[in-house]
Structures are given as C-alpha cells and as structure tokens.
Design a protein around this motif. Sequence first.
Motif: not given
Ligand code: APR
Length: 241
Positions: A9, A21, A183-184, A208
């Motif tokens: 995300a 989130r 991704t988290s 990240n």
């Molecule tokens: N560049 C890189 N990373 C970033 C940025 C940026 N500009 N802004 C935020 N982040 C990071 C945050 O620090 C966080 O670790 O993106 C991550 C987003 O984490 P999540 O919201 O948990 O997204 P994700 O890991 O893709 O979650 C997987 O969960 O939200 C649901 O179904 C949705 O596909 C998604 C899944």
Amino acid sequence: MRIGVLTGAGMSAESGVPTFRDALTGLWARHDPAELATEAAFRRDPALVWGWYRWRAAQVRRALPHRGHTGLAALAATHEVRVVTQNVDDLHERAGSIDVVHLHGSLFSSRCSDCGRRAVPEPLAAALADADEAARLPPPACSHCPGTIRPGVVWFGEALPTAAWDAALDVVATAELLVVVGTSGLVHPAAALPSLARRAGLPVIEINPQPGAIAEVASESWRCTAGAGIARLLERLDAGG
Ligand code: APR
C-alpha cells in the motif's frame, strides 16, 4: 539481472491512494476499511460495500503513477523485472510495467458473486464518469445468472487466487534480487515472500520510511519513500552494483 519486486500500500500511498491503515476522511470516515473488505459485509449490506469500492476506484482513477512506478517500468528495459503487488489499483500497469502479479485481485475485475463470471464492461471503471460519490450504491446484477456483481479483490478471510500465488512463488524462486517496497509485512501470505527469498539465499532490499516486520528479514533496509528508494535502486543497478 532478474529482479523481483513486491509492492504494498505504501507504493500507492505516494500517488495519493490512502492505505487501509490511514484514517479515512470525508464520506467514509466513520467506517473501518477492514470491516468493509469482507464477504460478510457484502452479504449484509451490498450497497454499502459496493459504494465504498466505487469511491475507491474513483480515487485510483484520479491518481497518477509516481516516479517509483515509472522507474520500475524503465528498469525492465535493461533487467528482467517482475512485479508482485498487493495493491488492487492499476498504477504499475499505467506506468508501463508489463509483468505484474496482483496477489489481492484488482478493483477493475468485478465478477459475479455466484457464477464467478467477469462483469463486462467493468462496472467500477464505467461508473467513474458519474461524479456522484454517494456513499451507497447497489451493485449491478449479473447478466448470466440471478447473482450480484462483487469487486474482483481478495477480501479478508478469502484465499489468494492460486495462479497469482504460484506466480509470486515463481518470482521468488527465479529472481536474483527481491526488492520490497511499501509493505508493512503484516498481511499473510504475501508477508511470507521476503522470508522465503532470504531462505533461498536472495538479497532482499526493503524500501520503507518506517521500520516494520520486513526489516527483520531484509538484508538491507532503505528508510526512504518508494519514489526515492526506486531512484536509488536504478542508480545502483546502472552503476553495476
Ligand atoms: N513509500 C514507501 N512506503 C510507504 C510510504 C511511501 N511513500 N508511505 C507509507 N509507507 C509504508 C508504511 O510505512 C507501511 O509499512 O507502507 C506500508 C503500508 O502498510 P499496510 O497499510 O499494512 O499495507 P500492506 O503491507 O500493503 O498491506 C497488505 O492489507 O491493507 C490491506 O489488503 C490491503 O493489500 C493490503 C494488505
């Protein structure tokens, strides 16, 4: 070099697409996205869930790929780049990436919740010409059976599409480097891919701004945004490093 890229995300957040989130503002502020993105929610209140996806699709349509998306597409001219994304938008494709695996489905592949057939034309794309972002919108009826059209995304509690998961495993098995962007590392099974890569001996670069679960397995963590991190990746690969 064969480069696998896993995006989450945070990659789309930099284009202005809010993450689950993020606190949502405006029309949808009082809803918890994690509770809208379930089959139970759709059965309970299809118009609420469809309306929410229609709003999300409109946000994605207004967003533009950033320099990280276009950087990955450009990298494919000189390297074998395969993108595995957890994002349901089409920003990688709009930036020009060809090899993109959508682990969590797509906002633009709606299908019947009963017979499974794709809705043609795609109703979430077609609805966007309509500026009304009313909170509720009844989903269209299937044109093949009495069923209801649902978004083509993977909801919480649902299995990943087998072909997409197999493709993601193949990316990890064949790559020489895995880059994990935005991704988290909390949502499984996608979150297992970086550990699988490390166990297979691949270097894993994490991009990240915030430390999280991926940092524990990454061989390098770059604390910067997706756009800045992918620019750095291009520089490093151009320099042959
Ligand atoms: N560049 C890189 N990373 C970033 C940025 C940026 N500009 N802004 C935020 N982040 C990071 C945050 O620090 C966080 O670790 O993106 C991550 C987003 O984490 P999540 O919201 O948990 O997204 P994700 O890991 O893709 O979650 C997987 O969960 O939200 C649901 O179904 C949705 O596909 C998604 C899944």
